[in-house]
Write an enzyme that holds these catalytic residues in place. Sequence first.
Site, mmCIF file in Angstrom:
data_model
loop_
_atom_site.group_PDB
_atom_site.id
_atom_site.type_symbol
_atom_site.label_atom_id
_atom_site.label_comp_id
_atom_site.label_asym_id
_atom_site.label_seq_id
_atom_site.Cartn_x
_atom_site.Cartn_y
_atom_site.Cartn_z
ATOM 1 N N LYS A 46 -16.187 6.642 -8.723
ATOM 2 C CA LYS A 46 -14.945 6.053 -8.213
ATOM 3 C C LYS A 46 -15.353 4.767 -7.507
ATOM 4 C CE LYS A 46 -11.150 7.033 -4.964
ATOM 5 N NZ LYS A 46 -10.600 8.072 -4.067
ATOM 6 N N TRP A 76 0.844 -1.191 0.000
ATOM 7 C CA TRP A 76 0.000 0.000 0.000
ATOM 8 C C TRP A 76 0.890 1.256 0.000
ATOM 9 C CZ3 TRP A 76 -0.267 3.932 3.677
ATOM 10 C CH2 TRP A 76 -1.273 4.877 3.446
ATOM 11 N N ASP A 99 -16.220 11.785 -2.205
ATOM 12 C CA ASP A 99 -15.629 10.496 -1.840
ATOM 13 C C ASP A 99 -16.441 9.852 -0.709
ATOM 14 O OD1 ASP A 99 -13.287 8.594 -0.899
ATOM 15 O OD2 ASP A 99 -12.592 9.468 -2.778
ATOM 16 N N ASP A 100 -15.824 8.972 0.023
ATOM 17 C CA ASP A 100 -16.425 8.182 1.097
ATOM 18 C C ASP A 100 -17.156 9.058 2.124
ATOM 19 O OD1 ASP A 100 -16.954 6.139 2.808
ATOM 20 O OD2 ASP A 100 -14.872 5.570 3.159
ATOM 21 N N ARG A 106 -10.143 -3.157 7.797
ATOM 22 C CA ARG A 106 -10.715 -1.807 7.965
ATOM 23 C C ARG A 106 -12.171 -1.899 8.442
ATOM 24 N NH1 ARG A 106 -12.015 2.958 3.593
ATOM 25 N NH2 ARG A 106 -11.181 4.681 4.772
ATOM 26 N N ASP A 109 -14.262 1.895 -5.325
ATOM 27 C CA ASP A 109 -13.168 1.576 -4.397
ATOM 28 C C ASP A 109 -13.296 0.136 -3.908
ATOM 29 O OD1 ASP A 109 -10.986 1.986 -2.754
ATOM 30 O OD2 ASP A 109 -11.868 3.674 -1.658
ATOM 31 N N MET A 110 -12.254 -0.383 -3.288
ATOM 32 C CA MET A 110 -12.237 -1.758 -2.761
ATOM 33 C C MET A 110 -11.089 -1.817 -1.755
ATOM 34 S SD MET A 110 -11.227 -5.052 -2.646
ATOM 35 C CE MET A 110 -9.821 -5.228 -3.707
ATOM 36 N N ASN A 111 -11.442 -1.895 -0.472
ATOM 37 C CA ASN A 111 -10.421 -1.610 0.540
ATOM 38 C C ASN A 111 -9.988 -2.764 1.428
ATOM 39 O OD1 ASN A 111 -9.732 1.269 0.240
ATOM 40 N ND2 ASN A 111 -11.922 1.539 0.486
ATOM 41 N N ASP A 146 -2.614 5.607 -3.033
ATOM 42 C CA ASP A 146 -3.057 6.547 -2.000
ATOM 43 C C ASP A 146 -1.939 7.499 -1.608
ATOM 44 O OD1 ASP A 146 -5.676 5.936 -1.724
ATOM 45 O OD2 ASP A 146 -5.430 4.583 -0.032
ATOM 46 N N CYS A 188 -10.307 1.743 -8.064
ATOM 47 C CA CYS A 188 -9.456 2.082 -6.925
ATOM 48 C C CYS A 188 -9.503 0.885 -5.984
ATOM 49 C CB CYS A 188 -10.030 3.320 -6.240
ATOM 50 S SG CYS A 188 -9.211 3.785 -4.717
HETATM 51 C C1 DGJ Z 1 -9.212 4.346 -0.223
HETATM 52 C C2 DGJ Z 1 -8.994 5.167 -1.455
HETATM 53 O O1 DGJ Z 1 -7.812 4.811 -2.077
HETATM 54 C C3 DGJ Z 1 -9.020 6.642 -1.074
HETATM 55 O O2 DGJ Z 1 -8.737 7.446 -2.180
HETATM 56 C C4 DGJ Z 1 -10.355 6.970 -0.484
HETATM 57 O O3 DGJ Z 1 -11.355 6.843 -1.471
HETATM 58 C C5 DGJ Z 1 -10.657 6.069 0.710
HETATM 59 N N1 DGJ Z 1 -10.487 4.693 0.372
HETATM 60 C C6 DGJ Z 1 -12.051 6.297 1.208
HETATM 61 O O4 DGJ Z 1 -12.395 5.409 2.180
#
Ligand code: DGJ
Length: 739
Positions: free
Chosen positions: A478, A200, A367-368, A445, A480-482, A550, A528
């Site tokens: 956007k 990351w 965003d989020d 997370r 995303d996938m975290n 990020d 993302c």
């Molecule tokens: C991870 C993304 O890479 C960020 O840019 C942002 O969108 C956050 N998640 C939001 O939770």
Amino acid sequence: MAVYFHGESSNFHLSNDRISYILTVLRNGHLGHLYFGKKLPDRESYNYLQEEALRPMSSNPYEGDRKFSLEHCLQEFPVYGSSDYREPAVEIRLQNGSRIADPRFYSHRVYTGKPILEGLPATYTESSDEAETLEITLLDSVSGIHFILSFTIFRDYDVIARSCKICNGGNEPVYIERIMSFTLDMNDSDYDWIQFSGAWARERFPEKHRLHKGIQSISSTRGHSGHMHNPFIILKRPSADEHQGDTFGFSFIYSGNFIIQAEVDTYGTTRTQMGINPFQFSWLLKPGETFTSPEGIAAYSPAGMNGLSGIFHRLYRKRLARGFWRDRERPILINNWEATYFDFNEDKLIQIAEKAHSAGIELFVLDDGWFGSRRDDTQGLGDWVADRGILPDGIAGLSRRIEEECGMKFGLWFEPEMVNKKSDLYRNHPDWILQTPSRKSCHGRHQFVLDFSRKDVVDYIYNSMAAVIKDSRISYIKWDMNRSITECYSTAYPPEQQGEIFHRYILGVYDLYNRLTTEFPHILFESCASGGGRFDPGILFYAPQAWTSDDTDAVERLKIQYGTSFCYPLSSMGAHVSITPNHQLNRNTPLSTRGNTALFGVFGYELDLNRLTDTEFREVKSQIEFVKKHRKLIHSGTFYRLLSPFKGNEAAWMVVSEDKTKAIVGCYKILNEVNEGFKRLKLQGLDESRLYKINGKETFSGAELMAAGLVITDLLRDSVEQEEAGADFQSEIYVLNAQ
Ligand code: DGJ
């Protein structure tokens, strides 16, 4: 471009004006490999390239013949049990427990164009004269399994695209335990292996070693391609560099668990393979059913690594990315994440957007944090309904205000694949996450992974996203996938199909992408995954740009964008200017260098412009004017890496227009140096015979700029003398115009 077939020698020769790929049917009916590289003239037989010799301790398929052994043949679709001991391309488990296969040549056909891979991303053609495909069917007569291999040669791109279909024509169910999309055997092992690894916030750093005996590999077991290793490697001759020498690239068009490996045997041959990672993979194939592997791309360039990158950039820009946004200028966006994180309300967002509009920014991205109970990252994921406490008129109201009052387009963040336990979605459907019976599931997370192997789950998410989109004015998403997958198991499938879930999950992701991009073709998607955790060609098929990392620090970004550029075009790399001190590193870099780095990507901002001084704001305005003037060239020109940030104190790269009349050079100096020597930068890709005016001032010939170099010493010093925050991290942009 053509596919030649020679009946007597059983040679197939795929070639365009620059490359050749030649294969043959071996004595035992298996498919042998003869050659891949620089174009060769066509001839009746290249079978002399398959040598045979008696080697003690080798096994031989034919009694009385000690010379023919698969262990020493270059092959296209090797299997275990045929006398080869290297890693096979395919492994099928039959009901009797055996894992032996004997895929023999059955038929072939040649057709124009290339196949569409049902449910999977793949390169494509727009007209039938762009490519030809050789389809070879191999049959294992004991099980009745057909293996249909497709090899596509393109007229304009120096690659071979390959995939494999497995059809169960037998009468009992079997299990596919391993299927490689591409196998390439090479006659020697005198190559450097380069992989793109990281974590990351430091994704895709190139790492090189000499090929050594045994297996070397990169892979993912995380359910997505990952920050750790990108599904791409280069094999190059040790003497090859950025601009000359034999170089091969292997890129896998897939976003889930993958493997790319090279096995060097003790005779010095190299077997390179890419495919779905066999780790925890097993696919039940019932009689009459078909399984299609993802597509693998192998490219060849005689012009070193930069030449290879050029091939991938053009192919992925033109024949992998699709749709409305493929060739269009991408809007300059402002994203509120680093400006506010979760701490915002509608007024604050409008203030950010108004200021951004006055600077010339075209798209505002929320965003989020806009939905459900999402006031921090422990809750709300999965509930895709706006929080009326912060957005009184929902996304519909906000997006209308952004368009009508602020004069900008509106974009929105989603994380479709995830759920927090503290959400209505989880409370209503606790069985919708990937989880193993009687075991605890890890979180990442605070979130859990929705079971995208289930159609009802994908349907539900599609409907909730589509409802927001239809109700509002959304021009950009956007996605995303975290977190990575753990304890991969779906309660919706029987025990014998649990080995399918990782792959079915990613097919579910592709299905959702496909439905959204088809239903809403004008929306620009940016992928993302905590930055660049799923930056792969599979996702680029659906979303033409991806959030590269990020890490928005300009100096770190030089490395990240430089490493990413080995495979991926600038038009795919989201790159934003953020505030200083930088949020990831606490480092201060000049605004000019932040802009000059983000310029070589899909440009945007990730800050609140209200917090800048008047001087900084004026600089932002001129950055935006500059990007608008040059973004077309940056995204469609040929990219050259000039100086590596991994090697020295300076980094440099440039883009040259197709007709060589315009170029932009970015030159960066990491730390200031005292009393240093004179510096010149040798440029690439210009027309030797033309004169180029640099930054509207002096004029030099292309020949001079490429052979003697552009003198950069004074220009970098000048920039130090400008009123910047400090003397470190300086940069210059040179615009070249042919006279
Ligand atoms: C991870 C993304 O890479 C960020 O840019 C942002 O969108 C956050 N998640 C939001 O939770």
